[in-house]
Design an enzyme around this catalytic site. Sequence first.
Site, PDB file in Angstrom:
ATOM      1  N   GLY A  85       0.824  -1.199   0.000  1.00  0.00           N
ATOM      2  CA  GLY A  85       0.000   0.000   0.000  1.00  0.00           C
ATOM      3  C   GLY A  85       0.862   1.254   0.000  1.00  0.00           C
ATOM      4  O   GLY A  85       0.560   2.239  -0.684  1.00  0.00           O
ATOM      5  N   THR A  86       1.944   1.211   0.767  1.00  0.00           N
ATOM      6  CA  THR A  86       2.862   2.356   0.819  1.00  0.00           C
ATOM      7  C   THR A  86       3.425   2.651  -0.560  1.00  0.00           C
ATOM      8  O   THR A  86       3.474   3.810  -0.998  1.00  0.00           O
ATOM      9  CB  THR A  86       4.006   2.063   1.810  1.00  0.00           C
ATOM     10  OG1 THR A  86       3.446   1.849   3.100  1.00  0.00           O
ATOM     11  CG2 THR A  86       4.991   3.213   1.871  1.00  0.00           C
ATOM     12  N   HIS A 205      -3.536  -6.224   2.682  1.00  0.00           N
ATOM     13  CA  HIS A 205      -3.558  -6.894   3.991  1.00  0.00           C
ATOM     14  C   HIS A 205      -4.480  -6.171   4.978  1.00  0.00           C
ATOM     15  O   HIS A 205      -4.718  -6.662   6.072  1.00  0.00           O
ATOM     16  CB  HIS A 205      -2.146  -7.042   4.561  1.00  0.00           C
ATOM     17  CG  HIS A 205      -1.548  -5.779   5.083  1.00  0.00           C
ATOM     18  ND1 HIS A 205      -1.478  -5.495   6.418  1.00  0.00           N
ATOM     19  CD2 HIS A 205      -1.007  -4.721   4.442  1.00  0.00           C
ATOM     20  CE1 HIS A 205      -0.898  -4.314   6.577  1.00  0.00           C
ATOM     21  NE2 HIS A 205      -0.603  -3.828   5.400  1.00  0.00           N
ATOM     22  N   CYS A 329       5.373   6.553  23.498  1.00  0.00           N
ATOM     23  CA  CYS A 329       6.235   5.491  24.027  1.00  0.00           C
ATOM     24  C   CYS A 329       6.028   4.169  23.291  1.00  0.00           C
ATOM     25  O   CYS A 329       6.784   3.228  23.478  1.00  0.00           O
ATOM     26  CB  CYS A 329       5.982   5.318  25.522  1.00  0.00           C
ATOM     27  SG  CYS A 329       4.251   5.471  25.965  1.00  0.00           S
TER      28      CYS A 329
END
Lengths: 384, 78
Positions: A85-86, A205, A329
């Site tokens: 997708g990226t 995905h 974090c």
Amino acid sequence: MSNASGAGPADVGGGRPVDLDAASSTPLHPAAREVLVAALERGYADPRRLHRHARDARLLLDNAREATADALGVRPDEVSFTSSGTDAVHRGLLGLVRGSRRGDVVVHPAVEHSAVLHAVRWGARGVPVGCDETGRVHLGDLAREATAPEVGVVAVQTANHEVGTLQGVGALELPDDVPLFTDACASMGRLPLPDGWAAAAGSAHKWGGPAGVGVLLVRKGARWRNPFPGDDRVDERSSGFENVPAALAAAAALQAVVAERDEVNASHHRLIDVVRRRVAAEVPDVQVVGDPDARLPHLVTFSCLYVDGEALVLELDRRGFGIASGSACTSSTLAPSHVLEAMGVLTHGNVRLSLQRDATRAQVDAFCDVLPEVVREIRARVGL
Amino acid sequence: MTAPDLELDCRDLRCPMPVIELARHLGDVEPGRVVAVVAYDPAARVDVPAWCRMRGQEYVGEDLADDGAPRYLVRRSA
């Protein structure tokens, strides 16, 4: 062995932890499994060659393209399979920038996925536009910025990947020579594509297809030029050896998801309403964010005041629930989510919950049952 | 920028500790007075203003502590 006591992991996932992180990745849709196995046998060869095995692979690849086009309501020659997708986002967006006659400025909401932000940083000049507290960008702001000199492309997501808010892409009115790129990775399959885009991207995905398959859509007639080195493959918009079995499985999953989405979406929308209502009512000092109605059906995000996000993820995992977090974090960069930051909402103690297709009311209730105690316990560690 | 009446040293603290310290110590000043949170953690830049909105406190803005560390100013409303 059943585990009905309150202390251990919840037994609502058939003995397995409950995956409430569908927005990160989904298991292979059952409809895609047999297709994938069969295509691994039949679709391994080079689809460009002329012999029998190669022709088999080419046939499967063409089938995948046609099925995908059919499921998305586009033309087969508008569909390209990419390596992710990226990759589809990078190619779709930067290809429109390269094809633009106006310039290389990209106007985009500040809350776009990092794939868009990285593409802009790499190959264009970005003009980020702010959003309201639900994460929705004001379309009028985008349209106004789009008229500025040297604006080549406007990039807007169909829906926000972290908080689920729909962006109303179809209502955006842009100058004729400024094309729209839409990152549809968060919604493809679950929701119909909006109108008005020149290029769009999706990620298999996230709809029950295998990882390693992206879908790049480029409208016929759009001014799109390959922003990366070319390749002498089947499809001039992508590069590298085609993953034929995975593309076919992705297409099968997409067809299945589209066929069942009216039912699944209605169920998910109700279940997320339960989570939104119960979390707000049962956890003190919590901020449930994103648009409560105009949203992805399967996703909700909330932040718990005075709670360490990493501790929350780990403690929920121990209790049998897998969730994502936009807290600093829990991120690789140790920076808080740029989406939550742009919305101006609390970034610590953040939970993004997103339902897999077979999610049940029992799973959602079990999560809501343990959450208040988990939050109370983590707050108690710092004396609150 | 307003001079704070109390400065909280949260330089070495990770989120959400700077906000927890702010919540603990805002009551140490009178209403109308200003508490400063000094924190390197990038989440504080978002979370201190967000906390103020949730708690009905006034976020005054950001400046720098004497050593150049980011400092976030909050005026106690009540």
